[in-house]
Scaffold this motif. Structure first.
Motif, PDB file in Angstrom:
ATOM      1  N   ASN A 143       0.758  -1.172   0.031  1.00 11.20           N
ATOM      2  CA  ASN A 143      -0.175  -0.050   0.098  1.00 11.20           C
ATOM      3  C   ASN A 143       0.670   1.017   0.280  1.00 11.20           C
ATOM      4  N   ARG A 144       0.005   2.368  -0.342  1.00 10.59           N
ATOM      5  CA  ARG A 144       0.993   3.754  -0.296  1.00 10.59           C
ATOM      6  C   ARG A 144       0.472   4.932   0.343  1.00 10.59           C
ATOM      7  N   ARG A 145       0.895   5.360   0.480  1.00 11.46           N
ATOM      8  CA  ARG A 145       0.096   6.143   1.054  1.00 11.46           C
ATOM      9  C   ARG A 145      -1.452   7.112   0.836  1.00 11.46           C
ATOM     10  N   ASN A 146      -1.931   7.369   1.719  1.00 14.14           N
ATOM     11  CA  ASN A 146      -3.226   8.343   0.884  1.00 14.14           C
ATOM     12  C   ASN A 146      -2.806  10.119   1.496  1.00 14.14           C
ATOM     13  N   LYS A 147      -2.509  10.286   0.677  1.00 14.20           N
ATOM     14  CA  LYS A 147      -1.922  11.805   0.808  1.00 14.20           C
ATOM     15  C   LYS A 147      -2.899  13.147   1.030  1.00 14.20           C
ATOM     16  N   ASP A 148      -3.983  13.069   1.028  1.00 19.02           N
ATOM     17  CA  ASP A 148      -5.159  13.842   1.761  1.00 19.02           C
ATOM     18  C   ASP A 148      -5.470  13.392   2.994  1.00 19.02           C
ATOM     19  N   THR A 149      -4.637  12.532   4.691  1.00 16.89           N
ATOM     20  CA  THR A 149      -4.802  12.033   5.506  1.00 16.89           C
ATOM     21  C   THR A 149      -3.530  11.487   5.439  1.00 16.89           C
ATOM     22  N   ASP A 150      -2.596  11.825   5.221  1.00 16.60           N
ATOM     23  CA  ASP A 150      -0.916  11.656   5.855  1.00 16.60           C
ATOM     24  C   ASP A 150      -0.825   9.884   5.874  1.00 16.60           C
ATOM     25  N   TYR A 151      -1.806   9.059   5.900  1.00 14.23           N
ATOM     26  CA  TYR A 151      -1.535   8.100   6.199  1.00 14.23           C
ATOM     27  C   TYR A 151      -1.551   6.950   5.657  1.00 14.23           C
ATOM     28  N   ARG A 152      -0.798   5.681   6.138  1.00 14.73           N
ATOM     29  CA  ARG A 152      -0.659   4.359   5.278  1.00 14.73           C
ATOM     30  C   ARG A 152      -0.523   3.374   6.298  1.00 14.73           C
ATOM     31  N   SER A 153      -2.012   2.256   5.569  1.00 15.09           N
ATOM     32  CA  SER A 153      -2.220   1.097   5.789  1.00 15.09           C
ATOM     33  C   SER A 153      -0.624   0.412   5.308  1.00 15.09           C
ATOM     34  N   GLY A 154      -0.865  -0.157   6.093  1.00 13.55           N
ATOM     35  CA  GLY A 154       0.666  -1.276   6.707  1.00 13.55           C
ATOM     36  C   GLY A 154       0.472  -2.813   5.298  1.00 13.55           C
ATOM     37  N   ASN A 155       0.777  -3.057   4.719  1.00 14.24           N
ATOM     38  CA  ASN A 155       1.117  -4.133   4.163  1.00 14.24           C
ATOM     39  C   ASN A 155       0.343  -5.257   4.371  1.00 14.24           C
ATOM     40  N   GLU A 156      -0.049  -6.259   3.334  1.00  8.84           N
ATOM     41  CA  GLU A 156      -0.920  -7.560   4.183  1.00  8.84           C
ATOM     42  C   GLU A 156      -0.590  -8.764   3.017  1.00  8.84           C
ATOM     43  N   LEU A 157      -0.852  -9.645   3.632  1.00 11.82           N
ATOM     44  CA  LEU A 157      -0.513 -10.799   2.702  1.00 11.82           C
ATOM     45  C   LEU A 157      -2.418 -11.146   3.432  1.00 11.82           C
ATOM     46  N   PHE A 158      -2.987 -12.289   1.442  1.00 11.55           N
ATOM     47  CA  PHE A 158      -4.183 -12.203   1.256  1.00 11.55           C
ATOM     48  C   PHE A 158      -4.337 -13.837   0.864  1.00 11.55           C
ATOM     49  N   ALA A 159      -5.259 -14.901   1.249  1.00 13.17           N
ATOM     50  CA  ALA A 159      -4.813 -16.142   0.841  1.00 13.17           C
ATOM     51  C   ALA A 159      -6.663 -16.135   0.022  1.00 13.17           C
ATOM     52  N   ASP A 160      -7.232 -16.021  -0.527  1.00 10.07           N
ATOM     53  CA  ASP A 160      -8.345 -16.686  -0.888  1.00 10.07           C
ATOM     54  C   ASP A 160      -8.149 -18.293  -1.426  1.00 10.07           C
ATOM     55  N   TYR A 161      -9.513 -18.961  -1.338  1.00  6.17           N
ATOM     56  CA  TYR A 161      -9.169 -20.582  -1.307  1.00  6.17           C
ATOM     57  C   TYR A 161     -10.864 -21.617  -1.523  1.00  6.17           C
ATOM     58  N   SER A 162     -10.644 -21.822  -2.144  1.00  6.02           N
ATOM     59  CA  SER A 162     -11.640 -22.616  -2.145  1.00  6.02           C
ATOM     60  C   SER A 162     -11.524 -24.722  -2.630  1.00  6.02           C
ATOM     61  N   VAL A 163     -11.768 -25.684  -1.687  1.00 10.80           N
ATOM     62  CA  VAL A 163     -11.678 -26.684  -2.047  1.00 10.80           C
ATOM     63  C   VAL A 163     -13.128 -28.039  -2.538  1.00 10.80           C
ATOM     64  N   GLY A 164     -13.234 -28.448  -2.875  1.00  6.90           N
ATOM     65  CA  GLY A 164     -14.702 -28.760  -3.829  1.00  6.90           C
ATOM     66  C   GLY A 164     -14.720 -30.270  -4.368  1.00  6.90           C
ATOM     67  N   TRP A 165     -15.088 -30.632  -5.237  1.00  9.78           N
ATOM     68  CA  TRP A 165     -15.138 -32.359  -5.326  1.00  9.78           C
ATOM     69  C   TRP A 165     -16.022 -32.209  -6.426  1.00  9.78           C
ATOM     70  N   ARG A 166     -15.639 -32.955  -7.597  1.00 12.21           N
ATOM     71  CA  ARG A 166     -16.547 -32.369  -8.998  1.00 12.21           C
ATOM     72  C   ARG A 166     -17.622 -33.434  -8.543  1.00 12.21           C
ATOM     73  N   LEU A 167     -19.059 -32.936  -9.266  1.00  9.61           N
ATOM     74  CA  LEU A 167     -20.178 -34.516  -9.781  1.00  9.61           C
ATOM     75  C   LEU A 167     -20.145 -35.213 -10.615  1.00  9.61           C
ATOM     76  N   GLY A 168     -19.461 -35.175 -12.119  1.00  8.75           N
ATOM     77  CA  GLY A 168     -19.278 -35.416 -13.155  1.00  8.75           C
ATOM     78  C   GLY A 168     -20.896 -35.269 -13.682  1.00  8.75           C
ATOM     79  N   ASN A 169     -21.264 -33.983 -13.577  1.00  6.92           N
ATOM     80  CA  ASN A 169     -22.163 -33.848 -13.860  1.00  6.92           C
ATOM     81  C   ASN A 169     -22.598 -31.932 -14.432  1.00  6.92           C
ATOM     82  N   GLY A 170     -21.140 -31.621 -14.334  1.00  6.02           N
ATOM     83  CA  GLY A 170     -20.806 -30.249 -14.128  1.00  6.02           C
ATOM     84  C   GLY A 170     -20.708 -29.012 -12.981  1.00  6.02           C
ATOM     85  N   TRP A 171     -20.746 -29.789 -12.083  1.00  5.74           N
ATOM     86  CA  TRP A 171     -21.331 -29.540 -10.606  1.00  5.74           C
ATOM     87  C   TRP A 171     -20.235 -29.608  -9.689  1.00  5.74           C
TER      88      TRP A 171
END
Length: 293
Positions: free
Chosen positions: A192-220
């Motif tokens: 993240n970069r600084r918000n110039k209007d507030t002189d505030y900088r949010s700390g850097n972050e790490l995200f993990a989006d995940y999914s686990v599933g079972w294919r039923l064989g009929n498209g679902w």
């Protein structure tokens, strides 16, 4: 976190960035689902996302409800994503470009005050290289940039833009089995970069989006999905660290996908925030579809 700090955080709450400075992100946490690492063959594609997020709590750094009277966030977004999967080869993969434009309707209420905003949020542009290691295994290495294009005013209770730029290196992997286990993971480092209007900088972050599933064989495909979010460094205000300002959250919920086998698919998931620190705690519903041209 003090009550005044909590109100400052609420000022820019948004659908695709549920919290704000001191507790939020330009990255749309939990946005991805099945097939995140499987870029389609060369061509032009339009993806559509729908999201509704509702929260009635702001959780402080100790994991307690901040107790903000009348606090509510209600946000709905319709998001268009254009993807150009090129025929250009890079290190054995194919070069990909994309852009994301969210239209957001946001309402924030707190302590007897309320404000609604609608319009274009922060646009994301990016590029990457997609690899297809086998019919089952696919990966993407990329770099996105979130641009401060959404409407923002530091005096607002509700802002649909966050007013700072973020650079987002990412890696995604998908395992796709037409009659078995499907699993997906996307890791994003948000710088993240600084918000110039507030002189505030949010700390850097790490995200993990995940999914686990079972294919039923009929498209679902049926399973579960969600995200994990960990802020790596404290925020800074005026160049000085803000103590106890790191955000974190984990979300989990049911997830499903339908794929017609001809390039069109949709996914849907419901996820509930938990283990939250310095952010809103709520429930998100996501839809996603891909339309090939």
């Amino acid at each position: 976190m003090t009550r005044s700090a909590a109100f400052a955080l609420l000022a820019t709450a948004a659908c695709l960035a549920h919290a704000t400075e001191g507790g939020g992100s330009t990255y749309p946490r939990g946005v991805e689902n099945f097939r995140v690492g499987a870029v389609p063959p060369p061509g032009v594609y339009l993806l559509g996302y729908g999201n509704h997020y509702a929260a009635d709590k702001f959780i402080d750094g100790q994991g307690d409800n901040a107790g903000i009277p009348g606090f509510k966030v209600r946000a709905t977004a319709a998001v268009l994503r254009g993807v150009w999967s090129t025929k250009t080869e890079v290190m054995g993969g194919n070069l990909v470009f994309h852009s994301i434009a969210p239209l957001v309707n946001l309402k924030v209420s707190a302590a007897g005050n309320s404000q609604s905003k609608s319009g274009l949020g922060d646009i994301t542009v990016g590029t990457g290289v997609a690899f297809h290691h086998s019919p089952q295994l696919h990966t993407v290495v990329g770099l996105d940039v979130s641009l401060p294009t959404g409407d923002y005013d530091q005096s607002n209770l509700a802002n649909i833009g966050l007013n700072y730029l973020s650079v987002q290196p990412l890696f995604a992997v998908s395992r796709i089995d037409p009659n078995g286990l499907n699993a997906d993971l996307k890791l994003t480092l948000n710088l993240n970069r600084r918000n110039k209007d507030t002189d505030y900088r949010s700390g850097n972050e790490l995200f993990a989006d995940y999914s686990v599933g079972w294919r039923l064989g009929n498209g679902w495909t049926v399973g579960v999905g969600g995200h994990a979010w960990q802020q790596l460094a404290n925020d800074q205000s005026g160049g000085a660290d803000v103590a106890n300002s790191k955000t974190r959250a984990f979300a989990l919920g049911p997830s499903l996908k339908y794929d017609n086998g001809k390039g069109w698919f949709f996914t849907a998931k419901l996820q509930r925030d938990m283990a939250v620190r310095n952010s809103t705690q709520g429930t998100a519903f996501w839809l996603k579809t891909s339309i090939p041209f």
